[in-house]
Design an enzyme around this catalytic site. Sequence first.
Site, PDB file in Angstrom:
ATOM      1  N   GLU A   1     -40.252  56.109  16.297  1.00 19.50           N
ATOM      2  CA  GLU A   1     -39.635  57.358  16.767  1.00 19.50           C
ATOM      3  C   GLU A   1     -39.765  58.485  15.752  1.00 19.50           C
ATOM      4  O   GLU A   1     -39.502  59.650  16.072  1.00 19.50           O
ATOM      5  CB  GLU A   1     -38.167  57.121  17.134  1.00 19.50           C
ATOM      6  CG  GLU A   1     -37.197  57.012  15.978  1.00 19.50           C
ATOM      7  CD  GLU A   1     -37.150  55.658  15.275  1.00 19.50           C
ATOM      8  OE1 GLU A   1     -36.236  55.472  14.447  1.00 19.50           O
ATOM      9  OE2 GLU A   1     -38.023  54.796  15.548  1.00 19.50           O
TER      10      GLU A   1
ATOM     11  N   CYS B   1     -37.438  48.549  12.875  1.00 22.18           N
ATOM     12  CA  CYS B   1     -36.960  48.599  11.491  1.00 22.18           C
ATOM     13  C   CYS B   1     -36.069  47.379  11.208  1.00 22.18           C
ATOM     14  O   CYS B   1     -36.531  46.252  11.308  1.00 22.18           O
ATOM     15  CB  CYS B   1     -36.275  49.933  11.195  1.00 22.18           C
ATOM     16  SG  CYS B   1     -36.010  50.200   9.416  1.00 22.18           S
TER      17      CYS B   1
ATOM     18  N   HIS C   1     -40.632  53.101  11.704  1.00 19.72           N
ATOM     19  CA  HIS C   1     -39.896  53.835  12.735  1.00 19.72           C
ATOM     20  C   HIS C   1     -40.887  54.541  13.659  1.00 19.72           C
ATOM     21  O   HIS C   1     -41.354  55.633  13.325  1.00 19.72           O
ATOM     22  CB  HIS C   1     -38.974  54.870  12.090  1.00 19.72           C
ATOM     23  CG  HIS C   1     -37.766  54.291  11.456  1.00 19.72           C
ATOM     24  ND1 HIS C   1     -36.603  54.028  12.153  1.00 19.72           N
ATOM     25  CD2 HIS C   1     -37.526  53.914  10.184  1.00 19.72           C
ATOM     26  CE1 HIS C   1     -35.700  53.525  11.336  1.00 19.72           C
ATOM     27  NE2 HIS C   1     -36.241  53.433  10.133  1.00 19.72           N
TER      28      HIS C   1
END
Length: 195
Positions: A177, A76, A175
């Site tokens: 994650e 990011c 992102h």
Amino acid sequence: MTVIIDTGCANLASVRFAFERLGASAQISADADTILSAERVILPGVGSAQAAMVQLEQRGLLPVLPRIEQPLLGICLGMQLLGERSDEGNTTLPGLLPFTTERLKVGDQPLPHMGWNTLEPVDHPLFAGIRKGDYVYFVHSYGVACSDLTLARCDYGQPFSASVGRGNIMGVQFHPERSGAVGARILKNFLEIPA
């Protein structure tokens, strides 16, 4: 050991948990020796480029970044911090890759670009097993133009680099994650890139 650079940002724990879900150990650290001796390094970031640069400077990390020779993944804002300059606050960045981050020109669409959008990856080990049209999760108002550094592109009012890279340095604007199975596969691919 994968080391997540302690940039003081909010997504440190979620990035670490994403690696732990893959069965990989990850340590959060701002120690130069720990970072430089890691097998792999993650540069996370959320918030503004200016604030992130202040945090990196306060932690003494700006001289460390150019010395990283092992695989490095910016996530990011961490991807944007790999560049030379950001239009966000006219901020000078470490310059690990030759690009400028600019405010997205999205017409009538809202900023930030937030939510799920599709990828169009090139043939690169970071995107092994990832197909054109796979979805990942974005939250950003600034982006990097497509160029020969682009490893994956996306479109939101304009085309932009969803991922950039050269040599050992890679970055993803989204992102991983927070991107489900696709994000987990990308992080797994990063762990398998030869150090």
